[in-house]
Every structure is written in structure tokens, then in C-alpha cells.
Design an enzyme around this catalytic site. Sequence first.
Site, mmCIF file in Angstrom:
data_model
loop_
_atom_site.group_PDB
_atom_site.id
_atom_site.type_symbol
_atom_site.label_atom_id
_atom_site.label_comp_id
_atom_site.label_asym_id
_atom_site.label_seq_id
_atom_site.Cartn_x
_atom_site.Cartn_y
_atom_site.Cartn_z
ATOM 1 N N SER A 15 0.822 -1.210 0.000
ATOM 2 C CA SER A 15 0.000 0.000 0.000
ATOM 3 C C SER A 15 0.860 1.266 0.000
ATOM 4 O O SER A 15 0.376 2.335 -0.354
ATOM 5 C CB SER A 15 -0.888 -0.013 1.240
ATOM 6 N N TYR A 46 -4.193 0.970 3.491
ATOM 7 C CA TYR A 46 -5.195 -0.029 3.131
ATOM 8 C C TYR A 46 -5.845 -0.626 4.397
ATOM 9 O O TYR A 46 -6.953 -1.135 4.334
ATOM 10 C CB TYR A 46 -4.559 -1.189 2.358
ATOM 11 N N CYS A 77 1.881 -6.499 1.337
ATOM 12 C CA CYS A 77 0.941 -5.856 2.260
ATOM 13 C C CYS A 77 0.047 -6.918 2.900
ATOM 14 O O CYS A 77 -0.642 -7.667 2.197
ATOM 15 C CB CYS A 77 0.093 -4.866 1.464
ATOM 16 N N CYS A 188 1.916 -7.092 10.094
ATOM 17 C CA CYS A 188 1.795 -5.850 9.334
ATOM 18 C C CYS A 188 3.194 -5.451 8.890
ATOM 19 O O CYS A 188 4.164 -5.632 9.642
ATOM 20 C CB CYS A 188 1.177 -4.766 10.207
ATOM 21 N N HIS A 190 4.801 -2.798 8.744
ATOM 22 C CA HIS A 190 5.571 -1.817 9.522
ATOM 23 C C HIS A 190 6.115 -2.369 10.845
ATOM 24 O O HIS A 190 7.011 -1.788 11.439
ATOM 25 C CB HIS A 190 4.695 -0.608 9.866
HETATM 26 N N1 DGL Z 1 0.931 -2.453 4.418
HETATM 27 C C1 DGL Z 1 -0.145 -2.489 5.378
HETATM 28 C C2 DGL Z 1 -0.266 -3.903 5.957
HETATM 29 O O1 DGL Z 1 0.677 -4.633 6.052
HETATM 30 C C3 DGL Z 1 0.044 -1.478 6.479
HETATM 31 C C4 DGL Z 1 -0.180 -0.056 6.042
HETATM 32 C C5 DGL Z 1 -1.584 0.163 5.541
HETATM 33 O O2 DGL Z 1 -2.536 0.153 6.347
HETATM 34 O O3 DGL Z 1 -1.736 0.332 4.342
HETATM 35 O O4 DGL Z 1 -1.338 -4.275 6.344
#
Ligand code: DGL
Length: 268
Positions: A15, A46, A77, A188, A190
Site C-alpha cells: 500500500s 489499506y 501488504c 503488518c 511496519h
Molecule cells: N501495508 C499495510 C499492511 O501490512 C500497512 C499499512 C496500511 O494500512 O496500508 O497491512
Amino acid sequence: MERTKQNAPIGVFDSGFGGLTVVKELMRQLPGEDLVYFGDTARVPYGTKSKESIIRFSVENTEVLLKQNVKMVVVACNSSASYALEVLKNKYDIPIIGVIDPGAKKATQVSRNKRIGVIATSATVNSYSYDKAIKYFDSSVKIFSQACPLFVPLVEEGWAHKRIAVDLAEEYLKGMKKSGVDALILGCTHYPLLKNVLKKVMGKKVYLVDSAKEVAGEVKNVLLKEGLSAKQGQGKYRFLISDRPQHFQIIARKFLGRPIQVELVNDR
Ligand code: DGL
């Protein structure tokens, strides 16, 4: 030189910036592979969006990567992988790999007491994707999930090492600590950047499963199995994004620990 299928790049999408944790692991574990990253910075986050939007965005992101003739797509993601992986697998005939299964598998391998925690965005938690994957690998496991929506902006603000990160983790993980899990999936993109904080809060006895690390291992296995591994050499990297290239460059330096060039893609 003519480009063989083996020498085609691996496509990775996310995302926004978060999937760079997966890119970093791919660079480390598969240094000979070319990578094309697409970060949908125009539509991030996302994790707070609906299933329908996440699926539509994920299909469009895959199309961006296919235009670059990628040999495989890694859905970095977690929110996309939770809702769109099956749709993408059915729609395209190249290998499509998500972050959920490799992390879930690792957690079932390392947990001794069969109590596994999952922390992720609200979209991922509400999809039960990790629950389903964990149960597939070991149906006797008890699962404890917690959405931690403020972790994403915290990391992007560059505050992963500040006191506020510990306070936030203490607050989100109160119930998780009481549940007695011995493995915690960082579900996730991050969250690997909060590893030190999470270790401090959960204690040394809880194994933190880094899904970025696990998915890179899975990519390696699939490339070998499909005969798609690149020949020797140093991989080349391209970074495509849908908005704010300068901002991406600054954050990417933090994620990857090196400067990168960024290309804007806004012709979708
Ligand atoms: N990349 C998203 C995930 O791993 C985290 C950031 C977002 O909410 O887009 O769910």
C-alpha cells in the site's frame, strides 16, 4: 542481452512504504534477484479500507507490475494478502506469494504452548486470514488477535524508538501479555521496525515472528521449485510509486538504510 524468464524481476507491491521491510529481506536473502517495487502511496493506508477496495487496489497494483514483465508477484501488504491473494492467484498464471502463510507456518513451528498472538491492522484482523492459516498448519492452536492501528503512523513518523512507542505497545498488548502466548506474529509490514519495543513489552520468552523474513524464505523456495531463480550477479532495484516521490525517498532511506531512486507511475 535477451531477457530470459529467470532473469525477469520479482514484483513486490504494498500500500505504500511498509513493503520495503519485505524488499530488505529479499535483498538480503536473494541478492542476485532484480526487484521492482510498487508502493501505492496515493491510496495508503489499506488497513482501514473495505475488502472490496483492497481487492480492487490489489488487482490494479498487480497490473502495474505485470507491465514490468515480472516473473512473480509478492503481495507484501498484509491487508492485501488477507483479502486479495486468492483473487490474484485465480486471475494470473505466474506465482503469487502472500505474507500470511509463511508467518503463520513459522509461528506454529516455534510455539511450544500452542498459544499464538497476532498483531496487525484492523483489516487484517477482521479478515481472520491469520486465524485460518494458523489453523490450517495446526488446528490445536489457540489464537489471540489485536489490531494496533496507531503503529503504522507511528513508524512512518519515525517514532519507533521513542518512549511513546513503548507506551502505545503497553496499552495495545495488555490483553496479549495476559493471554500467555509464546509466539507473536508481526502481521503488518511496519511492525518489524518496532521489534525492539515489542520485545521489551512482551518479554524475551515470546518469539516474534517477522513475516517479512518468512516471506523472503518462501520466495526463495518457490523460485527454486519453479526453476525461476536468477543467474549469478548483483540484482538491480526499481521503485515505482503512485504519489509523493520525494516523501517516499526520505522514508525509504529509513526503511532500507540506503538512498534510492523513485519513479512516479500515475497512468493507471
Ligand atoms: N501495508 C499495510 C499492511 O501490512 C500497512 C499499512 C496500511 O494500512 O496500508 O497491512
